[in-house]
Design a protein around this motif. Sequence first.
Motif, PDB file in Angstrom:
ATOM      1  N   SER A 133       0.841  -1.202   0.000  1.00 30.97           N
ATOM      2  CA  SER A 133       0.000   0.000   0.000  1.00 30.97           C
ATOM      3  C   SER A 133       0.867   1.241   0.000  1.00 30.97           C
ATOM      4  CB  SER A 133      -0.898   0.015   1.240  1.00 30.97           C
ATOM      5  OG  SER A 133      -0.125   0.260   2.410  1.00 30.97           O
ATOM      6  N   THR A 134       0.224   2.386  -0.222  1.00 27.72           N
ATOM      7  CA  THR A 134       0.906   3.657  -0.030  1.00 27.72           C
ATOM      8  C   THR A 134       1.280   3.793   1.441  1.00 27.72           C
ATOM      9  OG1 THR A 134      -1.337   4.572  -0.019  1.00 27.72           O
ATOM     10  CG2 THR A 134      -0.013   5.006  -1.950  1.00 27.72           C
ATOM     11  N   ILE A 135       2.358   4.519   1.706  1.00 32.23           N
ATOM     12  CA  ILE A 135       2.874   4.677   3.067  1.00 32.23           C
ATOM     13  C   ILE A 135       2.323   5.958   3.675  1.00 32.23           C
ATOM     14  CG2 ILE A 135       4.948   4.942   4.465  1.00 32.23           C
ATOM     15  CD1 ILE A 135       6.430   3.423   2.201  1.00 32.23           C
ATOM     16  N   LEU A 136       1.702   5.830   4.840  1.00 33.02           N
ATOM     17  CA  LEU A 136       1.125   6.982   5.534  1.00 33.02           C
ATOM     18  C   LEU A 136       0.303   7.806   4.545  1.00 33.02           C
ATOM     19  CD1 LEU A 136       4.165   7.978   7.780  1.00 33.02           C
ATOM     20  CD2 LEU A 136       2.174   6.632   8.417  1.00 33.02           C
ATOM     21  N   THR A 137       0.604   9.121   4.414  1.00 33.16           N
ATOM     22  CA  THR A 137      -0.142   9.961   3.475  1.00 33.16           C
ATOM     23  C   THR A 137       0.656  10.244   2.209  1.00 33.16           C
ATOM     24  OG1 THR A 137       0.687  11.948   4.558  1.00 33.16           O
ATOM     25  CG2 THR A 137      -1.433  11.092   5.315  1.00 33.16           C
ATOM     26  N   SER A 138       1.749   9.516   2.005  1.00 32.72           N
ATOM     27  CA  SER A 138       2.595   9.760   0.835  1.00 32.72           C
ATOM     28  C   SER A 138       1.916   9.204  -0.414  1.00 32.72           C
ATOM     29  CB  SER A 138       3.964   9.100   1.033  1.00 32.72           C
ATOM     30  OG  SER A 138       4.768   9.283  -0.103  1.00 32.72           O
ATOM     31  N   ASN A 139       1.272  10.088  -1.161  1.00 31.92           N
ATOM     32  CA  ASN A 139       0.505   9.634  -2.332  1.00 31.92           C
ATOM     33  C   ASN A 139       0.756  10.518  -3.553  1.00 31.92           C
ATOM     34  OD1 ASN A 139      -0.918  11.993  -1.717  1.00 31.92           O
ATOM     35  ND2 ASN A 139      -2.505  10.889  -0.600  1.00 31.92           N
ATOM     36  N   PHE A 312      -8.145  -2.006  15.079  1.00 33.54           N
ATOM     37  CA  PHE A 312      -7.571  -0.989  14.202  1.00 33.54           C
ATOM     38  C   PHE A 312      -6.996   0.156  15.029  1.00 33.54           C
ATOM     39  CE2 PHE A 312      -8.254   3.088  11.927  1.00 33.54           C
ATOM     40  CZ  PHE A 312      -7.340   2.891  10.901  1.00 33.54           C
ATOM     41  N   ARG A 313      -5.819   0.623  14.658  1.00 31.86           N
ATOM     42  CA  ARG A 313      -5.196   1.744  15.363  1.00 31.86           C
ATOM     43  C   ARG A 313      -5.125   2.944  14.439  1.00 31.86           C
ATOM     44  NH1 ARG A 313       0.256   0.345  18.400  1.00 31.86           N
ATOM     45  NH2 ARG A 313      -0.182   2.436  19.166  1.00 31.86           N
ATOM     46  N   LYS A 314      -5.849   3.980  14.785  1.00 28.10           N
ATOM     47  CA  LYS A 314      -5.805   5.189  13.963  1.00 28.10           C
ATOM     48  C   LYS A 314      -4.518   5.959  14.254  1.00 28.10           C
ATOM     49  CE  LYS A 314      -8.654   7.859  17.228  1.00 28.10           C
ATOM     50  NZ  LYS A 314      -7.740   8.932  17.548  1.00 28.10           N
ATOM     51  N   TYR A 315      -4.185   6.874  13.364  1.00 28.48           N
ATOM     52  CA  TYR A 315      -2.958   7.646  13.520  1.00 28.48           C
ATOM     53  C   TYR A 315      -3.087   8.662  14.643  1.00 28.48           C
ATOM     54  CZ  TYR A 315      -1.189   5.893   9.070  1.00 28.48           C
ATOM     55  OH  TYR A 315      -0.729   5.096   8.077  1.00 28.48           O
ATOM     56  N   ASN A 316      -1.955   8.991  15.243  1.00 26.95           N
ATOM     57  CA  ASN A 316      -1.934  10.105  16.177  1.00 26.95           C
ATOM     58  C   ASN A 316      -2.300  11.392  15.440  1.00 26.95           C
ATOM     59  OD1 ASN A 316      -1.089   8.430  18.240  1.00 26.95           O
ATOM     60  ND2 ASN A 316       1.078   8.871  17.933  1.00 26.95           N
ATOM     61  N   LYS A 317      -2.822  12.340  16.199  1.00 24.59           N
ATOM     62  CA  LYS A 317      -3.198  13.654  15.686  1.00 24.59           C
ATOM     63  C   LYS A 317      -4.432  13.609  14.788  1.00 24.59           C
ATOM     64  CE  LYS A 317       1.558  15.358  15.956  1.00 24.59           C
ATOM     65  NZ  LYS A 317       1.331  16.101  17.189  1.00 24.59           N
ATOM     66  N   GLN A 318      -5.135  12.484  14.782  1.00 30.02           N
ATOM     67  CA  GLN A 318      -6.430  12.398  14.110  1.00 30.02           C
ATOM     68  C   GLN A 318      -7.494  12.268  15.203  1.00 30.02           C
ATOM     69  OE1 GLN A 318      -6.011   9.068  11.336  1.00 30.02           O
ATOM     70  NE2 GLN A 318      -5.881  10.509   9.655  1.00 30.02           N
ATOM     71  N   LEU A 319      -8.027  13.416  15.629  1.00 35.50           N
ATOM     72  CA  LEU A 319      -9.014  13.445  16.711  1.00 35.50           C
ATOM     73  C   LEU A 319      -8.534  12.594  17.889  1.00 35.50           C
ATOM     74  CD1 LEU A 319     -12.304  13.289  14.621  1.00 35.50           C
ATOM     75  CD2 LEU A 319     -11.433  15.244  15.907  1.00 35.50           C
ATOM     76  N   GLN A 320      -7.285  12.788  18.248  1.00 36.73           N
ATOM     77  CA  GLN A 320      -6.666  12.034  19.337  1.00 36.73           C
ATOM     78  C   GLN A 320      -6.981  12.716  20.672  1.00 36.73           C
ATOM     79  OE1 GLN A 320      -2.415  11.970  19.160  1.00 36.73           O
ATOM     80  NE2 GLN A 320      -2.211  10.261  20.580  1.00 36.73           N
ATOM     81  N   VAL A 321      -7.617  12.010  21.569  1.00 39.86           N
ATOM     82  CA  VAL A 321      -8.011  12.558  22.861  1.00 39.86           C
ATOM     83  C   VAL A 321      -6.921  12.290  23.890  1.00 39.86           C
ATOM     84  CG1 VAL A 321      -9.767  12.556  24.682  1.00 39.86           C
ATOM     85  CG2 VAL A 321     -10.446  12.192  22.297  1.00 39.86           C
TER      86      VAL A 321
END
Length: 459
Positions: A133-139, A312-321
């Motif tokens: 897959s693509t890595i992180l947001t590198s698209n 599933f583990r979402k990325y940090n800094k995405q609505l991270q409480v």
Amino acid sequence: MKPHTVGDIRTIISGELMQGSDEVEVHYGAYRLKQIKNQNTILFTDKRIVNWKSLMKYFPLVLATDWKYSKSEIPENLTIIHVPNLEEAYWKFVHYYRSQFNLPVVAITGTAGKTTTKEMIKHILSTDKKVTSTILTSNSRTASLQYLLSIEEDTEAAIFETAVGSPGDVLKAGEYFKPTIGIITNIGAHHLNYCNTLEGYIQAKGEMVKIIDPKGVLIINAEDINTSKIDVKSFAGRVIKVGTHWSCHFRACNIKYHQDGMQFSVKHKRRNYQMFVPGFGEHQVYNALAAIAAVYEMGVTIPEAAVQLKTFRKYNKQLQVVDGINDSVIIDDTWSITTTSLEAALKVLNEIGKEKKKVAILGTITDLGSWGYTIHEQAGELIYRIGVDVLITVGEHASIMADHAVKLGFSSPVYKFRNEVLVLNLLSKILDSNTIVLIKGDMYSQPIIELASKLRKKK
């Protein structure tokens, strides 16, 4: 990359061996000098290379070019394939390489949720499949060759983001990946500095319809207004709708906020399945629906997908409480900012902060060009409609949000700052254990990121 000899590649691209050996193996590909990271790489370039010394550590190196070098200007141990037209040769190689693999390939575009949906699909499939897959947001466009070549003989599925910076970006990605499954998560307003108008941006996202295999599948958010403007009638494959409406093929019902995520049920073919996905917000449910629909097409049952989504583990800094200063609660959403993601974030703030004073700290929305003023005004409308108890903007353009919200009748306290320097002083006075703070900007806004870091309670 599936290894190929120089002789194999010469046959594929109709090239002539000018120097070197047909027996040299190629394991990597590049079309820019900075993309060369390993030995046994083939570089496709129509530019004349002068500084060979910097490339010596990557020898054996293969050069495919339409330049005619003299023997005196090139290293002896360099392999050169000469072609009449470099661009034609490059695309011959790309098309050939993709044709070697018969596997599901997912392409994902959208204003928000691309990376999350991609990672959900990857997470679900990776239990028993080899996935690339693509890595992180590198698209970016420049990474497409590397991602295509990451498909190898044992790869069983591939998931790629196809971002839109300009019209034609999705079409170009399609030339590389030739997806069998396409996903449009949603369409807001972004990259208008290149697409010029919202209609142009919608059309650019709609290029997805043209790149999917005619026997493939297009997955769309049935309730996204801008996505509904795309003409899907020309698509020969199947269109699968996800959402909450009764007409959706994958329908979410009974959506509830739960500890650390969202509970909901999925209705599919008259059966209901209980689901939980980490991460707050109804938008997370839509991301999960698209992922479930995609993996279902690849043979994963909905119960199997449900089990995987729980972990599933979402990325940090995405609505991270996280815990904040003065015993406050911080929602760090400094991953990106568009009007689409802002609306989702404000809804999350209001939902999980029902019993608290709600503070929103918002940075500038970027990549808007001449549309900057209008889109920031639209953000102001969202703030007025959804509401917060305290609004703080950081940046000259971000203040447009505040001004427009006030113009519409927003009556809560408003603070506007050109930079983040004085914001922390204000927050140290108004934050307490009864306060929840949403801080939102994008990953390239260093002042917002630094402020978010300073707001976190130090361990």
